[in-house]
Design a protein around this motif. Structure first.
Motif, PDB file in Angstrom:
ATOM      1  N   LEU A 211      46.734  51.656  29.852  1.00  0.00           N
ATOM      2  CA  LEU A 211      46.791  50.202  29.743  1.00  0.00           C
ATOM      3  C   LEU A 211      45.368  49.652  29.791  1.00  0.00           C
ATOM      4  CD1 LEU A 211      49.656  49.519  32.327  1.00  0.00           C
ATOM      5  CD2 LEU A 211      49.887  50.043  29.893  1.00  0.00           C
ATOM      6  N   GLU A 212      45.204  48.422  29.366  1.00  0.00           N
ATOM      7  CA  GLU A 212      43.884  47.783  29.420  1.00  0.00           C
ATOM      8  C   GLU A 212      43.883  46.742  30.536  1.00  0.00           C
ATOM      9  OE1 GLU A 212      41.856  46.999  25.494  1.00  0.00           O
ATOM     10  OE2 GLU A 212      43.927  47.233  24.794  1.00  0.00           O
ATOM     11  N   LEU A 213      42.837  46.785  31.357  1.00  0.00           N
ATOM     12  CA  LEU A 213      42.714  45.833  32.461  1.00  0.00           C
ATOM     13  C   LEU A 213      41.317  45.234  32.448  1.00  0.00           C
ATOM     14  CD1 LEU A 213      43.873  44.504  35.015  1.00  0.00           C
ATOM     15  CD2 LEU A 213      43.065  46.484  36.317  1.00  0.00           C
ATOM     16  N   PHE A 214      41.245  43.898  32.392  1.00  0.00           N
ATOM     17  CA  PHE A 214      39.960  43.204  32.353  1.00  0.00           C
ATOM     18  C   PHE A 214      39.895  42.189  33.497  1.00  0.00           C
ATOM     19  CE2 PHE A 214      41.403  44.016  27.992  1.00  0.00           C
ATOM     20  CZ  PHE A 214      40.415  44.892  27.555  1.00  0.00           C
ATOM     21  N   PHE A 215      38.666  41.976  33.993  1.00  0.00           N
ATOM     22  CA  PHE A 215      38.436  40.946  35.005  1.00  0.00           C
ATOM     23  C   PHE A 215      37.410  39.963  34.470  1.00  0.00           C
ATOM     24  CE2 PHE A 215      39.261  44.835  37.666  1.00  0.00           C
ATOM     25  CZ  PHE A 215      40.560  44.493  37.999  1.00  0.00           C
ATOM     26  N   ALA A 216      37.595  38.709  34.792  1.00  0.00           N
ATOM     27  CA  ALA A 216      36.643  37.678  34.355  1.00  0.00           C
ATOM     28  C   ALA A 216      36.518  36.618  35.434  1.00  0.00           C
ATOM     29  CB  ALA A 216      37.089  37.046  33.038  1.00  0.00           C
ATOM     30  N   ILE A 217      35.290  36.119  35.607  1.00  0.00           N
ATOM     31  CA  ILE A 217      35.014  35.031  36.546  1.00  0.00           C
ATOM     32  C   ILE A 217      34.392  33.889  35.755  1.00  0.00           C
ATOM     33  CG2 ILE A 217      33.689  34.316  38.572  1.00  0.00           C
ATOM     34  CD1 ILE A 217      33.803  37.222  39.523  1.00  0.00           C
ATOM     35  N   LYS A 218      34.976  32.708  35.845  1.00  0.00           N
ATOM     36  CA  LYS A 218      34.507  31.558  35.079  1.00  0.00           C
ATOM     37  C   LYS A 218      33.865  30.532  36.005  1.00  0.00           C
ATOM     38  CE  LYS A 218      38.049  32.244  31.542  1.00  0.00           C
ATOM     39  NZ  LYS A 218      39.198  31.655  30.817  1.00  0.00           N
ATOM     40  N   ASP A 219      32.570  30.373  35.846  1.00  0.00           N
ATOM     41  CA  ASP A 219      31.801  29.362  36.599  1.00  0.00           C
ATOM     42  C   ASP A 219      31.936  29.513  38.115  1.00  0.00           C
ATOM     43  OD1 ASP A 219      31.057  28.188  34.151  1.00  0.00           O
ATOM     44  OD2 ASP A 219      32.909  27.022  34.115  1.00  0.00           O
ATOM     45  N   GLN A 220      32.194  30.739  38.567  1.00  0.00           N
ATOM     46  CA  GLN A 220      32.354  31.005  40.004  1.00  0.00           C
ATOM     47  C   GLN A 220      33.438  30.145  40.646  1.00  0.00           C
ATOM     48  OE1 GLN A 220      31.144  33.300  42.121  1.00  0.00           O
ATOM     49  NE2 GLN A 220      30.091  34.329  40.445  1.00  0.00           N
ATOM     50  N   THR A 221      34.371  29.658  39.820  1.00  0.00           N
ATOM     51  CA  THR A 221      35.447  28.824  40.366  1.00  0.00           C
ATOM     52  C   THR A 221      36.833  29.428  40.149  1.00  0.00           C
ATOM     53  OG1 THR A 221      35.560  27.554  38.306  1.00  0.00           O
ATOM     54  CG2 THR A 221      34.124  26.695  40.059  1.00  0.00           C
ATOM     55  N   SER A 222      36.993  30.227  39.106  1.00  0.00           N
ATOM     56  CA  SER A 222      38.309  30.830  38.841  1.00  0.00           C
ATOM     57  C   SER A 222      38.162  32.303  38.480  1.00  0.00           C
ATOM     58  CB  SER A 222      39.035  30.097  37.711  1.00  0.00           C
ATOM     59  OG  SER A 222      38.351  30.271  36.495  1.00  0.00           O
ATOM     60  N   PHE A 223      39.136  33.080  38.941  1.00  0.00           N
ATOM     61  CA  PHE A 223      39.167  34.521  38.687  1.00  0.00           C
ATOM     62  C   PHE A 223      40.372  34.825  37.823  1.00  0.00           C
ATOM     63  CE2 PHE A 223      40.827  38.754  39.763  1.00  0.00           C
ATOM     64  CZ  PHE A 223      39.721  39.533  39.477  1.00  0.00           C
ATOM     65  N   GLU A 224      40.173  35.656  36.801  1.00  0.00           N
ATOM     66  CA  GLU A 224      41.259  35.982  35.884  1.00  0.00           C
ATOM     67  C   GLU A 224      41.346  37.497  35.695  1.00  0.00           C
ATOM     68  OE1 GLU A 224      42.740  35.120  31.276  1.00  0.00           O
ATOM     69  OE2 GLU A 224      41.090  33.964  32.155  1.00  0.00           O
TER      70      GLU A 224
ATOM     71  N   THR B 295      60.040  40.880  33.778  1.00  0.00           N
ATOM     72  CA  THR B 295      60.551  39.740  34.545  1.00  0.00           C
ATOM     73  C   THR B 295      61.140  40.193  35.877  1.00  0.00           C
ATOM     74  OG1 THR B 295      61.083  38.607  32.467  1.00  0.00           O
ATOM     75  CG2 THR B 295      62.115  37.763  34.472  1.00  0.00           C
ATOM     76  N   ASP B 296      61.893  41.279  35.836  1.00  0.00           N
ATOM     77  CA  ASP B 296      62.505  41.810  37.051  1.00  0.00           C
ATOM     78  C   ASP B 296      61.437  42.327  38.022  1.00  0.00           C
ATOM     79  OD1 ASP B 296      64.935  42.526  38.504  1.00  0.00           O
ATOM     80  OD2 ASP B 296      64.311  44.595  38.159  1.00  0.00           O
ATOM     81  N   ILE B 297      60.410  43.000  37.491  1.00  0.00           N
ATOM     82  CA  ILE B 297      59.327  43.536  38.330  1.00  0.00           C
ATOM     83  C   ILE B 297      58.605  42.406  39.045  1.00  0.00           C
ATOM     84  CG2 ILE B 297      57.071  44.685  38.255  1.00  0.00           C
ATOM     85  CD1 ILE B 297      58.166  46.440  36.013  1.00  0.00           C
ATOM     86  N   LEU B 298      58.248  41.349  38.300  1.00  0.00           N
ATOM     87  CA  LEU B 298      57.516  40.230  38.903  1.00  0.00           C
ATOM     88  C   LEU B 298      58.346  39.524  39.971  1.00  0.00           C
ATOM     89  CD1 LEU B 298      55.733  38.681  35.796  1.00  0.00           C
ATOM     90  CD2 LEU B 298      54.663  39.880  37.706  1.00  0.00           C
TER      91      LEU B 298
ATOM     92  N   THR C 197      43.428  40.312  33.474  1.00  0.00           N
ATOM     93  CA  THR C 197      44.250  40.441  32.276  1.00  0.00           C
ATOM     94  C   THR C 197      44.698  41.887  32.129  1.00  0.00           C
ATOM     95  OG1 THR C 197      43.024  38.663  31.171  1.00  0.00           O
ATOM     96  CG2 THR C 197      44.361  40.116  29.783  1.00  0.00           C
ATOM     97  N   LEU C 198      45.999  42.089  32.121  1.00  0.00           N
ATOM     98  CA  LEU C 198      46.594  43.420  31.937  1.00  0.00           C
ATOM     99  C   LEU C 198      47.305  43.440  30.597  1.00  0.00           C
ATOM    100  CD1 LEU C 198      47.176  46.220  33.233  1.00  0.00           C
ATOM    101  CD2 LEU C 198      49.321  45.238  34.092  1.00  0.00           C
ATOM    102  N   VAL C 199      46.954  44.407  29.756  1.00  0.00           N
ATOM    103  CA  VAL C 199      47.551  44.530  28.430  1.00  0.00           C
ATOM    104  C   VAL C 199      48.410  45.785  28.409  1.00  0.00           C
ATOM    105  CG1 VAL C 199      47.143  44.624  25.951  1.00  0.00           C
ATOM    106  CG2 VAL C 199      45.505  43.445  27.438  1.00  0.00           C
ATOM    107  N   ILE C 200      49.699  45.588  28.139  1.00  0.00           N
ATOM    108  CA  ILE C 200      50.656  46.696  28.104  1.00  0.00           C
ATOM    109  C   ILE C 200      51.049  46.974  26.655  1.00  0.00           C
ATOM    110  CG2 ILE C 200      52.903  47.524  28.897  1.00  0.00           C
ATOM    111  CD1 ILE C 200      52.655  45.595  31.246  1.00  0.00           C
TER     112      ILE C 200
ATOM    113  N   GLY D 272      56.757  52.664  38.978  1.00  0.00           N
ATOM    114  CA  GLY D 272      56.152  52.746  40.308  1.00  0.00           C
ATOM    115  C   GLY D 272      54.665  52.443  40.284  1.00  0.00           C
ATOM    116  N   LYS D 273      53.946  53.035  39.328  1.00  0.00           N
ATOM    117  CA  LYS D 273      52.497  52.799  39.226  1.00  0.00           C
ATOM    118  C   LYS D 273      52.223  51.365  38.778  1.00  0.00           C
ATOM    119  CE  LYS D 273      51.934  57.166  40.105  1.00  0.00           C
ATOM    120  NZ  LYS D 273      53.361  57.513  40.145  1.00  0.00           N
ATOM    121  N   LEU D 274      53.066  50.850  37.871  1.00  0.00           N
ATOM    122  CA  LEU D 274      52.886  49.474  37.410  1.00  0.00           C
ATOM    123  C   LEU D 274      53.126  48.489  38.551  1.00  0.00           C
ATOM    124  CD1 LEU D 274      52.271  47.813  34.864  1.00  0.00           C
ATOM    125  CD2 LEU D 274      54.730  47.637  34.501  1.00  0.00           C
ATOM    126  N   ASN D 275      54.080  48.803  39.419  1.00  0.00           N
ATOM    127  CA  ASN D 275      54.325  47.971  40.603  1.00  0.00           C
ATOM    128  C   ASN D 275      53.092  47.899  41.489  1.00  0.00           C
ATOM    129  OD1 ASN D 275      56.921  46.729  40.811  1.00  0.00           O
ATOM    130  ND2 ASN D 275      57.825  48.753  40.813  1.00  0.00           N
TER     131      ASN D 275
END
Length: 338
Positions: A320-333, A197-200, A335-338, A236-239
């Motif tokens: 950590l796990e990091l995923f990217f997804a594009i849905k119908d060329q309208t939204s980008f997501e 919460t503090d980082i964000l 996802t970072l898993v800690i 620092g790296k997470l920032n």
């Protein structure tokens, strides 16, 4: 490959047997027909042809595997070459031949690639270090000039434009320095307790003016709200990871839309989902997002294509796990898993 060669040899064997049988029947027809009936000769020929074909296939397949095994080993090693890690040369066989010549050529090629890669990294590192200090001085001086209240609007606009371009160049230098450290495996980790919460909060605060300008507010939701969102990692790296993801969402989101950040905790892991609506003038390919210098459109002062690559590299480094997804060329997501 071995199966195709074995089938080819078996096919040639069958043709040879048929031609040889036809030759024997033509020239020794009377002798064979006096001693054996035609049905007996045909049955014996068929059995011998089947057994011989099977034996030929198996023998050809085994010999092909044996002869091509050095090439298969070489292909396997080539497929695992990674220029971003230590390059290991191939072991050269003692026997003279084509395989040895091929391996020697590969080793020479790898040495040239390694040398050029090291020279490239040295250039990027040296150039970035040389540019870092003067750019910092320029940013400071421009900031002082912009703080002068007596400036005319025309002059202020010029200084503001110079400040933004210098800031972009400074960010590029920082990315090049980080890229060099990642490529040379010189990243050092310093783990400590982090509060998400503090980082964000500290990352979103500097973006507010840009978000207000584009009318793209950030909405954060926690599920469950009462969960503890602290963890042990390199802050620092997470920032850097979260800052790049948020800047990417801000820069490429459609105006007058919301940027959503969903944070949840389940099964001992923290999931951070950053979702934004994609601008209509860009068409990113999710399979290319992890590549260095990737752009979904020509450069128009909108980044250098290193942000998401750096995110992925640092995520792997922090396990950590990091995923990217594009849905119908309208939204980008993201996802970072800690």
């Amino acid at each position: 490959m071995p199966r195709r060669l074995a089938l080819l040899y078996t096919f040639l064997y069958i043709i040879l047997c048929i031609l040889l049988s036809a030759f024997l029947l033509v020239w020794f027809k009377d002798t064979f027909l006096k001693s054996y009936s035609f049905s007996y000769i045909f049955s014996a020929f068929s059995i011998l042809l089947i057994i011989g074909s099977l034996f030929t296939y198996l023998l050809s397949y085994w010999l092909t595997l044996l002869l091509l095994s050095p090439i298969h080993q070489l292909i396997e090693q080539v497929n695992h070459i990674n220029i971003y890690k230590e390059i290991t040369l191939f072991n050269e066989p003692k026997e003279e031949g084509t395989i040895k010549e091929l391996i020697v050529s590969f080793n020479h090629m790898l040495l040239r690639i390694k040398e050029q890669y090291e020279q490239q990294n040295a250039f990027f590192s040296s150039a970035s270090h040389e540019l870092k200090t003067p750019l910092t001085v320029m940013l400071t001086q421009l900031q002082i000039l912009l703080n002068n209240k007596n400036l005319s609007q025309e002059v202020r606009d010029v200084y503001q434009m110079q400040f933004q371009e210098t800031k972009r160049l400074s960010q590029l230098v920082q990315d090049f320095l980080l890229m060099g450290e990642i490529n040379n495996q010189q990243i050092q980790l310093h783990s400590k307790e982090c509060d998400l919460t503090d980082i964000l909060y500290h990352l979103i605060e500097p973006l507010k003016s840009k978000l207000d300008e584009r009318n793209t507010p950030i909405k954060i939701s926690y599920h469950p709200i009462e969960a503890d969102y602290s963890f042990i990692s390199d802050e620092g790296k997470l920032n850097i990871i979260l800052s790049n993801l948020l800047n990417n969402a801000t820069k490429y989101s459609k105006e007058n839309t919301k940027i959503l950040i969903h944070i949840s905790k389940r099964e001992g892991s923290i999931f951070i989902n950053i979702i934004n609506t994609i601008r209509e003038d860009i068409h990113p390919e999710v399979t290319d997002l992890n590549q260095k210098f990737y752009h979904s459109k020509p450069l128009h002062g909108e980044g250098f294509g290193l942000g998401l690559w750096i995110c992925k590299q640092l995520s792997d480094l922090l396990e950590l796990e990091l995923f990217f997804a594009i849905k119908d060329q309208t939204s980008f997501e993201a996802t970072l898993v800690i």
